[in-house]
Design an enzyme around this catalytic site. Structure first.
Site, PDB file in Angstrom:
ATOM      1  N   HIS A   1      38.885  23.356  15.369  1.00  0.00           N
ATOM      2  CA  HIS A   1      38.136  22.089  15.288  1.00  0.00           C
ATOM      3  C   HIS A   1      39.145  20.962  15.527  1.00  0.00           C
ATOM      4  O   HIS A   1      39.804  20.924  16.565  1.00  0.00           O
ATOM      5  CB  HIS A   1      37.442  22.055  13.925  1.00  0.00           C
ATOM      6  CG  HIS A   1      36.434  20.971  13.708  1.00  0.00           C
ATOM      7  ND1 HIS A   1      35.952  20.161  14.694  1.00  0.00           N
ATOM      8  CD2 HIS A   1      35.794  20.564  12.555  1.00  0.00           C
ATOM      9  CE1 HIS A   1      35.068  19.311  14.189  1.00  0.00           C
ATOM     10  NE2 HIS A   1      34.954  19.534  12.883  1.00  0.00           N
TER      11      HIS A   1
ATOM     12  N   HIS B   1      33.652  24.595  24.127  1.00  0.00           N
ATOM     13  CA  HIS B   1      32.874  23.876  23.125  1.00  0.00           C
ATOM     14  C   HIS B   1      31.689  24.704  22.665  1.00  0.00           C
ATOM     15  O   HIS B   1      31.124  25.460  23.451  1.00  0.00           O
ATOM     16  CB  HIS B   1      32.376  22.525  23.670  1.00  0.00           C
ATOM     17  CG  HIS B   1      32.052  21.571  22.584  1.00  0.00           C
ATOM     18  ND1 HIS B   1      30.810  21.540  21.998  1.00  0.00           N
ATOM     19  CD2 HIS B   1      32.815  20.666  21.926  1.00  0.00           C
ATOM     20  CE1 HIS B   1      30.829  20.620  21.037  1.00  0.00           C
ATOM     21  NE2 HIS B   1      32.037  20.083  20.966  1.00  0.00           N
TER      22      HIS B   1
ATOM     23  N   ASP C   1      39.603  16.937  22.606  1.00  0.00           N
ATOM     24  CA  ASP C   1      40.957  17.006  22.059  1.00  0.00           C
ATOM     25  C   ASP C   1      42.060  17.052  23.119  1.00  0.00           C
ATOM     26  O   ASP C   1      43.186  16.635  22.854  1.00  0.00           O
ATOM     27  CB  ASP C   1      41.098  18.243  21.159  1.00  0.00           C
ATOM     28  CG  ASP C   1      40.485  18.011  19.791  1.00  0.00           C
ATOM     29  OD1 ASP C   1      40.505  16.860  19.322  1.00  0.00           O
ATOM     30  OD2 ASP C   1      39.999  18.981  19.185  1.00  0.00           O
TER      31      ASP C   1
HETATM   32  C1  LIG Z   1      36.696  18.036  18.616  1.00  0.00           C
HETATM   33  C2  LIG Z   1      36.516  19.461  18.547  1.00  0.00           C
HETATM   34  O1  LIG Z   1      36.493  20.024  17.493  1.00  0.00           O
HETATM   35  S1  LIG Z   1      36.238  20.277  19.997  1.00  0.00           S
HETATM   36  C3  LIG Z   1      36.776  21.945  19.702  1.00  0.00           C
HETATM   37  C4  LIG Z   1      38.256  22.022  19.522  1.00  0.00           C
HETATM   38  N1  LIG Z   1      38.728  23.413  19.482  1.00  0.00           N
HETATM   39  C5  LIG Z   1      39.453  23.970  20.472  1.00  0.00           C
HETATM   40  O2  LIG Z   1      39.774  23.355  21.470  1.00  0.00           O
HETATM   41  C6  LIG Z   1      39.880  25.402  20.243  1.00  0.00           C
HETATM   42  C7  LIG Z   1      39.704  26.257  21.502  1.00  0.00           C
HETATM   43  N2  LIG Z   1      38.306  26.510  21.747  1.00  0.00           N
HETATM   44  C8  LIG Z   1      37.611  27.461  21.071  1.00  0.00           C
HETATM   45  O3  LIG Z   1      38.150  28.195  20.223  1.00  0.00           O
HETATM   46  C9  LIG Z   1      36.137  27.609  21.330  1.00  0.00           C
HETATM   47  O4  LIG Z   1      35.822  27.239  22.659  1.00  0.00           O
HETATM   48  C10 LIG Z   1      35.286  26.791  20.346  1.00  0.00           C
HETATM   49  C11 LIG Z   1      35.695  27.098  18.884  1.00  0.00           C
HETATM   50  C12 LIG Z   1      35.464  25.313  20.580  1.00  0.00           C
HETATM   51  C13 LIG Z   1      33.841  27.139  20.551  1.00  0.00           C
HETATM   52  O5  LIG Z   1      33.661  28.450  20.173  1.00  0.00           O
HETATM   53  P1  LIG Z   1      32.360  29.296  20.539  1.00  0.00           P
HETATM   54  O6  LIG Z   1      31.170  28.455  20.652  1.00  0.00           O
HETATM   55  O7  LIG Z   1      32.304  30.377  19.540  1.00  0.00           O
HETATM   56  O8  LIG Z   1      32.673  29.822  21.972  1.00  0.00           O
HETATM   57  P2  LIG Z   1      32.988  31.304  22.311  1.00  0.00           P
HETATM   58  O9  LIG Z   1      34.203  31.713  21.541  1.00  0.00           O
HETATM   59  O10 LIG Z   1      31.737  32.096  22.114  1.00  0.00           O
HETATM   60  O11 LIG Z   1      33.353  31.224  23.846  1.00  0.00           O
HETATM   61  C14 LIG Z   1      32.712  31.944  24.861  1.00  0.00           C
HETATM   62  C15 LIG Z   1      33.748  32.710  25.693  1.00  0.00           C
HETATM   63  O12 LIG Z   1      34.718  31.799  26.204  1.00  0.00           O
HETATM   64  C16 LIG Z   1      36.019  32.134  25.730  1.00  0.00           C
HETATM   65  N3  LIG Z   1      36.685  30.908  25.331  1.00  0.00           N
HETATM   66  C17 LIG Z   1      36.138  29.874  24.660  1.00  0.00           C
HETATM   67  N4  LIG Z   1      37.053  28.920  24.469  1.00  0.00           N
HETATM   68  C18 LIG Z   1      38.191  29.377  25.017  1.00  0.00           C
HETATM   69  C19 LIG Z   1      39.474  28.848  25.113  1.00  0.00           C
HETATM   70  N5  LIG Z   1      39.751  27.671  24.621  1.00  0.00           N
HETATM   71  N6  LIG Z   1      40.424  29.579  25.728  1.00  0.00           N
HETATM   72  C20 LIG Z   1      40.148  30.790  26.253  1.00  0.00           C
HETATM   73  N7  LIG Z   1      38.930  31.345  26.183  1.00  0.00           N
HETATM   74  C21 LIG Z   1      37.973  30.657  25.560  1.00  0.00           C
HETATM   75  C22 LIG Z   1      35.776  33.004  24.501  1.00  0.00           C
HETATM   76  O13 LIG Z   1      36.858  33.872  24.259  1.00  0.00           O
HETATM   77  C23 LIG Z   1      34.509  33.724  24.879  1.00  0.00           C
HETATM   78  O14 LIG Z   1      34.828  34.780  25.738  1.00  0.00           O
HETATM   79  P3  LIG Z   1      34.146  36.215  25.526  1.00  0.00           P
HETATM   80  O15 LIG Z   1      32.680  35.984  25.717  1.00  0.00           O
HETATM   81  O16 LIG Z   1      34.792  37.044  26.567  1.00  0.00           O
HETATM   82  O17 LIG Z   1      34.488  36.609  24.131  1.00  0.00           O
HETATM   83  O1  LIG Z   2      30.819  19.435  17.740  1.00  0.00           O
HETATM   84  C1  LIG Z   2      31.717  20.277  17.516  1.00  0.00           C
HETATM   85  O2  LIG Z   2      31.490  21.467  17.212  1.00  0.00           O
HETATM   86  C2  LIG Z   2      33.134  19.899  17.595  1.00  0.00           C
HETATM   87  C3  LIG Z   2      33.365  18.537  18.176  1.00  0.00           C
HETATM   88  O3  LIG Z   2      33.426  18.369  19.381  1.00  0.00           O
HETATM   89  C4  LIG Z   2      33.473  17.412  17.270  1.00  0.00           C
HETATM   90  O4  LIG Z   2      33.293  17.582  16.060  1.00  0.00           O
HETATM   91  O5  LIG Z   2      33.760  16.304  17.746  1.00  0.00           O
END
Ligand SMILES: CC(=O)SCCNC(=O)CCNC(=O)[C@H](O)C(C)(C)COP(=O)(O)OP(=O)(O)OC[C@H]1O[C@@H](n2cnc3c(N)ncnc32)[C@H](O)[C@@H]1OP(=O)(O)O
Ligand SMILES: O=C([O-])CC(=O)C(=O)O
Length: 375
Positions: free
Chosen positions: A221, A260, A311
């Site tokens: 997050h 996302h 981010d």
């Molecule tokens: C402001 C914020 O909070 S925005 C979010 C900030 N967080 C990040 O940047 C961390 C990196 N990103 C992630 O971990 C994820 O994309 C999340 C947590 C944001 C969303 O998670 P989810 O909705 O569960 O997406 P999910 O994990 O199902 O992704 C779908 C596929 O894409 C892949 N994927 C998603 N994000 C990434 C990533 N950043 N890098 C590599 N692969 C990824 C997953 O491994 C998954 O692959 P699979 O189907 O082969 O297992």
């Molecule tokens: O909506 C989400 O899951 C994460 C995000 O982008 C935020 O909190 O700004």
């Protein structure tokens, strides 16, 4: 009738109502109380957005002036809070400092049991967060006890002033303003949902915010902006980054700052902060971080169709303004406090305790075995 099985991580489930924000409408949209993020980031002041979220409408000139005056007044810290901050070591994570700061303020300026001062509690946290993090940072890292009451008109400028010991230039104040607007609110993300669950038990504002900070801290997050910086810094050039990211993807490593849970095509905040990061790169004469960031973005899109989230380009933007990486996520807190507190108010206004069910996957009923008979 069998209950509908929840998707992992509650993905796609509607868990309540809100009038605060739409995320991902038609794949990309983001609005705060009906105002488009792109227009807010271009035209508004963060303090107006805070007022909009917390009070339900954009302020008039007189209301905004009064609101800014109130925030300026709230920048001083009680001695007991300063004493507590002075005891937190320099090695502590600044998000833990934010969590302690919110909690300690709750001890010293406890919200009334009938919540009649909930707006004051939220506004005080909004005013005090930059002071809290910078007081701790300057004391623990430089042995300085800083004066936290500055005359800066904006919250972003106040933060940069306390951090660097001088008022920021116009560009930096503007970028902080935009950044705080972009991070202010995002519907039922993990930290906001934490705040709402806490509020649904009729707990106090400071507990809701303290819990939310804990949720925001994680690298999936808010903590992703710091991890994105660590990633970018690993590479020496755009070519090196292209090669490096291909390797990471082959090894199935996660690339922080991408993907996302709700948006499917793009995060609308990315293009905005990316544009400002580019301007900052020009200002400082950067020839590394920005091209590396663009190279990472391009590989992620070409190889995985994964887009940069809010981010990713915040990392380089903050770095260009001389902000230490470990203070990145606390800036997110300074902003998201407004969304959290607005959700706490909204939850309280139409409350029912949030208490979902779990699907039991443990053992069948079994008899208790006395300890001497256990193997
Ligand atoms: C402001 C914020 O909070 S925005 C979010 C900030 N967080 C990040 O940047 C961390 C990196 N990103 C992630 O971990 C994820 O994309 C999340 C947590 C944001 C969303 O998670 P989810 O909705 O569960 O997406 P999910 O994990 O199902 O992704 C779908 C596929 O894409 C892949 N994927 C998603 N994000 C990434 C990533 N950043 N890098 C590599 N692969 C990824 C997953 O491994 C998954 O692959 P699979 O189907 O082969 O297992
Ligand atoms: O909506 C989400 O899951 C994460 C995000 O982008 C935020 O909190 O700004």
């Amino acid at each position: 009738m069998a209950e509908k099985k929840m998707g992992a991580g509650l993905r796609g489930m509607v868990a309540g109502e809100t009038a605060l924000c739409t995320v991902g409408k038609e794949g990309t949209g983001l609005t705060y109380r009906g105002y488009d993020i792109e227009e807010l980031a271009e035209k508004a002041r963060f303090e107006e957005v805070a007022y909009l979220l917390l009070h339900g409408k954009l302020p008039t000139k007189a209301e905004l002036d009064a609101y800014i005056a109130k925030i300026k007044k709230g920048r001083g810290l009680p001695q007991a809070l300063k004493d507590a901050l002075e005891r937190i070591p320099a090695e502590a994570h600044p998000m833990d400092v934010m969590r302690t700061g919110a909690s300690m303020l709750g001890n010293l300026e406890t919200e009334a049991e009938d919540f009649s001062d909930q707006d004051d509690a939220a506004d005080r946290l909004l005013a005090a967060f930059p002071s809290i993090i910078c007081y701790w940072y300057q004391f623990s890292h430089h042995g300085k006890r800083i004066e936290t009451e500055t005359d800066d008109e904006s919250i972003g400028a106040h933060f940069l002033h306390l951090l660097h010991g001088k008022a920021p230039n116009e560009l930096h104040a503007r970028v902080m303003n935009v950044s705080l607007i972009l991070y202010a609110e995002h519907e039922f993300n993990a930290s906001t949902f934490t705040a709402r669950v806490c509020a649904s038990t009729l707990s106090d504002m400071h507990s809701c915010i303290t819990g939310a900070i804990g949720s925001l801290r994680g690298p999936l997050h808010g903590g992703a902006n710091e991890k994105a910086m660590a990633l970018i810094e690993q590479f020496s050039s755009a070519e090196d980054a292209t090669k490096g990211i291909h390797g990471m993807l082959e090894r199935k490593e996660k690339i922080m700052g991408f993907g996302h849970a709700v948006y499917t095509e793009r995060d609308p905040r990315n293009a905005i902060i990316k544009n400002w990061s580019k301007k900052l790169a020009e200002e400082v004469g950067d020839t590394a971080l920005y091209p590396i960031s663009e190279a990472v973005e391009s590989v992620m899109w070409n190889e995985k169709k994964l887009f940069a989230n809010a981010d990713f380009f915040h990392a380089s933007a903050y770095n260009f303004m001389g902000i230490p990486t470990k203070l990145f996520t606390p800036i997110f807190v300074m902003s998201r406090l407004t969304g959290w507190a607005a959700h706490v108010k909204e939850q309280r206004a139409k409350n029912r305790i949030i208490r979902p069910n779990a699907e039991y996957v443990g053992p069948e009923l079994q008899s208790y075995v006395p300890i001497e008979e256990r193997s």
